[in-house]
Design an enzyme around this catalytic site. Structure first.
Site, PDB file in Angstrom:
ATOM      1  N   TYR A  60       0.842  -1.194   0.000  1.00  0.00           N
ATOM      2  CA  TYR A  60       0.000   0.000   0.000  1.00  0.00           C
ATOM      3  C   TYR A  60       0.876   1.242   0.000  1.00  0.00           C
ATOM      4  O   TYR A  60       1.839   1.308   0.768  1.00  0.00           O
ATOM      5  CB  TYR A  60      -0.905   0.025   1.237  1.00  0.00           C
ATOM      6  CG  TYR A  60      -2.358  -0.095   0.860  1.00  0.00           C
ATOM      7  CD1 TYR A  60      -2.958   0.878   0.078  1.00  0.00           C
ATOM      8  CD2 TYR A  60      -3.111  -1.191   1.265  1.00  0.00           C
ATOM      9  CE1 TYR A  60      -4.281   0.764  -0.302  1.00  0.00           C
ATOM     10  CE2 TYR A  60      -4.442  -1.304   0.896  1.00  0.00           C
ATOM     11  CZ  TYR A  60      -5.024  -0.334   0.110  1.00  0.00           C
ATOM     12  OH  TYR A  60      -6.321  -0.451  -0.264  1.00  0.00           O
ATOM     13  N   GLU A  62      -0.424   4.824  -0.425  1.00  0.00           N
ATOM     14  CA  GLU A  62      -1.236   6.034  -0.655  1.00  0.00           C
ATOM     15  C   GLU A  62      -0.359   7.270  -0.531  1.00  0.00           C
ATOM     16  O   GLU A  62       0.414   7.401   0.419  1.00  0.00           O
ATOM     17  CB  GLU A  62      -2.386   6.084   0.351  1.00  0.00           C
ATOM     18  CG  GLU A  62      -3.465   5.078   0.023  1.00  0.00           C
ATOM     19  CD  GLU A  62      -4.637   5.122   0.982  1.00  0.00           C
ATOM     20  OE1 GLU A  62      -4.533   5.792   2.023  1.00  0.00           O
ATOM     21  OE2 GLU A  62      -5.651   4.485   0.673  1.00  0.00           O
ATOM     22  N   ASP A 206      -7.174  13.285 -24.854  1.00  0.00           N
ATOM     23  CA  ASP A 206      -7.227  11.886 -24.437  1.00  0.00           C
ATOM     24  C   ASP A 206      -6.489  11.099 -25.515  1.00  0.00           C
ATOM     25  O   ASP A 206      -7.040  10.784 -26.571  1.00  0.00           O
ATOM     26  CB  ASP A 206      -8.677  11.418 -24.303  1.00  0.00           C
ATOM     27  CG  ASP A 206      -8.757   9.960 -23.870  1.00  0.00           C
ATOM     28  OD1 ASP A 206      -7.719   9.262 -23.915  1.00  0.00           O
ATOM     29  OD2 ASP A 206      -9.862   9.513 -23.495  1.00  0.00           O
ATOM     30  N   THR A 232      -3.982   5.594 -21.732  1.00  0.00           N
ATOM     31  CA  THR A 232      -3.769   4.256 -21.184  1.00  0.00           C
ATOM     32  C   THR A 232      -2.351   3.825 -21.545  1.00  0.00           C
ATOM     33  O   THR A 232      -1.717   4.379 -22.441  1.00  0.00           O
ATOM     34  CB  THR A 232      -4.763   3.243 -21.781  1.00  0.00           C
ATOM     35  OG1 THR A 232      -4.772   3.385 -23.201  1.00  0.00           O
ATOM     36  CG2 THR A 232      -6.163   3.444 -21.240  1.00  0.00           C
ATOM     37  N   LYS A 235      -2.060   0.032 -24.811  1.00  0.00           N
ATOM     38  CA  LYS A 235      -2.432  -0.099 -26.223  1.00  0.00           C
ATOM     39  C   LYS A 235      -1.139  -0.158 -27.052  1.00  0.00           C
ATOM     40  O   LYS A 235      -0.326  -1.023 -26.803  1.00  0.00           O
ATOM     41  CB  LYS A 235      -3.380   1.029 -26.620  1.00  0.00           C
ATOM     42  CG  LYS A 235      -4.703   0.968 -25.807  1.00  0.00           C
ATOM     43  CD  LYS A 235      -5.728   1.964 -26.280  1.00  0.00           C
ATOM     44  CE  LYS A 235      -7.075   1.747 -25.609  1.00  0.00           C
ATOM     45  NZ  LYS A 235      -7.257   2.507 -24.371  1.00  0.00           N
ATOM     46  N   ARG A 241      -1.847  -2.938 -18.220  1.00  0.00           N
ATOM     47  CA  ARG A 241      -3.129  -2.238 -18.215  1.00  0.00           C
ATOM     48  C   ARG A 241      -3.056  -1.128 -17.178  1.00  0.00           C
ATOM     49  O   ARG A 241      -2.631  -1.356 -16.043  1.00  0.00           O
ATOM     50  CB  ARG A 241      -4.269  -3.192 -17.870  1.00  0.00           C
ATOM     51  CG  ARG A 241      -4.504  -4.257 -18.921  1.00  0.00           C
ATOM     52  CD  ARG A 241      -5.858  -4.889 -18.723  1.00  0.00           C
ATOM     53  NE  ARG A 241      -6.905  -3.955 -19.060  1.00  0.00           N
ATOM     54  CZ  ARG A 241      -7.370  -3.753 -20.299  1.00  0.00           C
ATOM     55  NH1 ARG A 241      -6.896  -4.444 -21.306  1.00  0.00           N
ATOM     56  NH2 ARG A 241      -8.326  -2.886 -20.528  1.00  0.00           N
TER      57      ARG A 241
HETATM   58  N1  DSN Z   1     -11.940  -0.069 -24.695  1.00  0.00           N
HETATM   59  C1  DSN Z   1     -11.116   0.902 -25.349  1.00  0.00           C
HETATM   60  C2  DSN Z   1     -11.051   0.668 -26.806  1.00  0.00           C
HETATM   61  O1  DSN Z   1     -11.195  -0.460 -27.226  1.00  0.00           O
HETATM   62  O2  DSN Z   1     -10.861   1.593 -27.566  1.00  0.00           O
HETATM   63  C3  DSN Z   1     -11.521   2.267 -25.027  1.00  0.00           C
HETATM   64  O3  DSN Z   1     -11.760   2.383 -23.682  1.00  0.00           O
END
Ligand code: DSN
Length: 421
Positions: A60, A62, A206, A232, A235, A241
């Site tokens: 933990y 925080e 974003d 994120t 990707k 993740r």
């Molecule tokens: N789930 C993601 C995507 O496939 O683009 C977006 O959050």
């Protein structure tokens, strides 16, 4: 039951929980032997997976490095500081926060940092390629904020910056969001900055889908223009993740307070370590070659699908994904998704702009090249994949034909092994 990829502890897991162990194996086999074309997925490195499975999961922490609410954070402090410094260097950012648990969490933190419920936010509509957190009525963003949506032009399926400016002037938003989940073209960040300056709005990008291409220097970066960039890490960026935020220094305190204690408690330190590792990997020359190949492959895949009679939305792709209008096949996105799945090809149905079908049915499919490029595939394989997709859409409803296509998929993927034994 074993697989060397999972390391020596997998034997212990197999004995302790054979049900879950078996599912880990069958999922690994699915990833190995199918074609992974979901535009938001990738194969992260074994180094990142090792961090995710490490004892950092127990800790933990925080707070932030040097300012924690728990003892024993000396080592995780060092991990997080390394990650922050790597993010700042890779993106040329003044500030970085590695703690968001996901892209949606990162976006909630952006709202928390810059807006109050009821404020007006201008963002891309979900049916035109945006994201749930950009103001969908079923999401907190659409319930708590006055969202004004912009979209793409009907004639060329590209963002209409004149419409965006008109909407900004008419609605005086507190914040303007650009970024999307199904927009194959590049975004003109300079134009968006000018609109934000004209109306005094915070510029939020974003970048979840394309940040990996930015990291690999394959497309222009939003970081010099935006007040804040959320994304994120799993990707094209190929990390664990999770989410991340980079911003101008003047917003650092607001961002950090928004993430913790604003919307999250303790960070997932194993994921923070995985993000730090992915950032190191993404700063290497080999990753820049990868990012460029991802785009070439997406373009080859889109061209291959066009040769099969489908239509690339927005006139093609400049990124890692293509959105295909498949109405010419006589099959909906939903049916195409199902038939491809039965044929060993994982992709997703996706609304196209001005789609006459519902979001659960759709007239399109979205395909991405991040995972297959990590496997080492190139433009020749993309042509083969386009042909396999076309066969699956046409014949994948018949079990015998789907099995034959899946066998061909297996033969192709066997040449590009994922997580080799
Ligand atoms: N789930 C993601 C995507 O496939 O683009 C977006 O959050």
């Amino acid at each position: 039951m074993s697989d060397t990829f999972f390391g020596p502890d997998f034997t212990a897991l197999t004995e302790q929980d054979p049900d879950i162990a078996a599912l880990l194996l069958t999922e690994l086999e699915r990833q190995r032997h199918g074609l992974q074309l979901i535009a938001s997925e990738n194969f992260t490195s074994s180094a990142v997976l090792t961090a995710l499975g490490s004892t950092l999961s127990n800790k933990y922490a925080e707070g932030y490095p040097g300012k924690r609410y728990y003892g024993g954070c000396e080592e995780v402090d060092k991990v997080e500081v390394i990650g922050i410094e790597r993010a700042k260097a890779l993106f040329g950012a003044e500030h970085a926060n590695l703690q968001p648990h996901s892209g949606a969490s990162a976006n909630i933190a952006v709202y928390q940092a810059f807006t109050k419920p009821g404020d007006t936010v201008l963002a891309m509509s979900l049916p035109h390629g945006g994201h749930l957190t950009h103001g969908s009525k079923v999401n907190f963003s659409g319930k708590w904020f006055n969202i004004v949506s912009y979209g793409v032009r009907a004639d060329n399926e590209l963002i209409d910056y004149d419409e965006l400016r008109d909407l900004a002037i008419a609605n005086k938003p507190r914040m303007i969001c650009t970024g999307a989940t199904a927009y194959p073209s590049l975004i003109d960040f300079e134009k968006v900055r000018a609109i934000c300056d004209e109306v005094g709005a915070i510029m939020w990008v974003d970048a979840a889908h394309f940040i990996g291409l930015v990291a690999g220097k394959a497309i222009p970066s939003p970081v010099p223009y935006a007040d804040v960039v959320s994304f994120t890490t799993h990707k094209v960026l190929r990390g664990p993740r999770g989410g991340m935020i980079v911003s101008k220094a003047e917003h650092a305190a607001a961002i950090d307070k928004a993430v913790f204690p604003g919307i999250q408690g303790g960070p997932i330190m194993s994921a923070v370590a995985g993000k730090a590792i992915a950032l190191k990997e993404a700063s290497e020359v080999a990753y820049q070659d990868y990012a460029k190949q991802v785009i070439l492959n997406a373009q080859a895949l889109a061209a291959g699908l066009e040769a099969e009679g489908m239509r690339a939305v927005s006139g093609g792709t400049q990124t890692h994904l293509a959105l295909m209008d498949i109405r010419s096949t006589g099959v909906t996105g939903k049916v195409a998704d199902e038939r491809c799945g039965l044929s060993g090809i994982t992709l997703n149905k996706n609304a196209i702009p001005y789609d006459p079908e519902t979001p659960a049915v759709t007239s399109g499919i979205r395909v991405g090249s991040a995972a297959t490029t990590t496997q080492g595939m190139g433009v020749n394989e993309m042509k083969q994949i386009a042909s396999l997709i076309a066969r699956a859409i046409k014949d994948g409803g018949e079990p015998a034909k789907a099995a034959a296509i899946a066998a061909d998929v297996r033969a192709l993927t066997a040449q590009f092994p994922v997580y080799p034994r």
